[in-house]
Design an enzyme around this catalytic site. Sequence first.
Site, mmCIF file in Angstrom:
data_model
loop_
_atom_site.group_PDB
_atom_site.id
_atom_site.type_symbol
_atom_site.label_atom_id
_atom_site.label_comp_id
_atom_site.label_asym_id
_atom_site.label_seq_id
_atom_site.Cartn_x
_atom_site.Cartn_y
_atom_site.Cartn_z
ATOM 1 N N ASP A 135 44.166 52.815 95.476
ATOM 2 C CA ASP A 135 43.595 52.692 94.132
ATOM 3 C C ASP A 135 44.610 52.805 93.002
ATOM 4 O O ASP A 135 44.244 52.660 91.829
ATOM 5 C CB ASP A 135 42.491 53.742 93.940
ATOM 6 C CG ASP A 135 41.268 53.413 94.775
ATOM 7 O OD1 ASP A 135 40.887 52.231 94.813
ATOM 8 O OD2 ASP A 135 40.699 54.327 95.407
ATOM 9 N N ASP A 202 37.385 45.602 97.648
ATOM 10 C CA ASP A 202 37.817 46.156 96.354
ATOM 11 C C ASP A 202 39.338 46.096 96.181
ATOM 12 O O ASP A 202 39.864 46.020 95.068
ATOM 13 C CB ASP A 202 37.420 47.636 96.207
ATOM 14 C CG ASP A 202 36.106 48.018 96.842
ATOM 15 O OD1 ASP A 202 35.648 47.299 97.743
ATOM 16 O OD2 ASP A 202 35.537 49.044 96.462
HETATM 17 N N1 GLY Z 1 36.021 51.604 95.559
HETATM 18 C C1 GLY Z 1 35.617 51.258 94.306
HETATM 19 C C2 GLY Z 1 34.163 51.103 94.095
HETATM 20 O O1 GLY Z 1 33.382 51.999 94.341
HETATM 21 O O2 GLY Z 1 33.763 50.077 93.664
#
Ligand code: GLY
Length: 421
Positions: A135, A202
């Site tokens: 992230d 993601d």
């Molecule tokens: N992992 C990021 C989200 O919850 O969209």
Amino acid sequence: MHQIIEKYLMKLLKSILLLTLLSFVFSCKSDKKEDTSTSKIETKDALINRVFSFSEKQYDSLIHRIESNKPLLQPRGVTEDGQLRLKPFRDWTSGFFPGSLWYIYQNNPSEKNKSNAMKFTEALDSVKYITNSHDVGFMLGCSYGNGFKYTKSDTYKNVIIQGARSLATRYRPIIGAIQSWNTTPDMGWIAKRGWDTPIIVDNMMNLELLFRAADFAKDSTLYTIAIHHAKTTMKNHFRDDFSSFHVVDYNSKTGKVRSKQTAQGYKDWTSWARGQAWGLYGFTQTYENTKDSTFLAQAKHIANYIMTSKKVPEDHIPYWDYDAPKIPNEPRDASAAAITASALLTLQKYVPEKRNEMIAYAESILRRLSSDDYLAEYGKNQGFILKHSVGNIHTGEENDKPLNYADYYFLEALSKWKAIK
Ligand code: GLY
């Protein structure tokens, strides 16, 4: 004779009365028509000004509540019992609040707005050394990435380069992609799923940081890693209709796919709403950075899947999963809608034949999110801009709540819309 005149006068009077009545009815109708066609629809400029001036005021008061925290914490959302949820720099959402402050600064470049954005951005300096999470791209891209546009600061640039190098340590050459989550026992529910090397859709969003840093540092390795990741995701994450799985788990020794599942969606085979939006945004951004037409084709296919889906309600704000079991009694996800709007407003630049359709779709999302149903009232919603998002329905947290990333992509999309003439 007298009687005939009286009868004639009565008839005349009736006709005059009828004519007056009819002209009154028609004048009311035409007034009404004029009302709806002109004054009732808020112009694009008025809407954008209204939402940005509200957002600035709303976030100023939120900042006022939290700026005395040491170390400075980032507002993420609202807890189940309605309290403000604050998080330290290592939380995956830590970059969104500073990123929103940069959009507020872009809209109103005052010294106050700049100093707010810099303060919350610079509280994330240590993110550049994080190697246990993919992230980092979200965290630094939204904060330092946006900030660099205005500061042109070498310090910001170096944070971006170091952050990208930390992210690149998660690249798994045998798989050809960046590992999303670790599976060590400290990973809570993720550790319990039996995954080897889980990669989530993601993760496409983190490639932008690699492209930026590759350019700043003239480091082609970072660029190549981003391309490999996008190609592997394109090959394994998407179904024939261009909806996507959330998680693909790989065997780290052979590089083969072990399973295709979900983490935050309803079922493995369903379309988790935010996942569809991340894919659309991620491939659009990858095309912008590479100009490789295969990525553009992928983004167009995903856009088509979302825009033509009968499972997305008419106002284009999806339920948290397109196949959630109790639709229409399921929460909507404003964050997925905002991400979709922002992605489409970039993609439209490269798809002339669908340009108007994409802008209209994004506009309908933005108008809906700007209505009282989604936009908070000043001083309410724990200081956030939008209501009604879903973080992870399975953990029971952030279910139909405000989220900082819904706000971020909403402000970003409004800024892009404003720039379209
Ligand atoms: N992992 C990021 C989200 O919850 O969209």
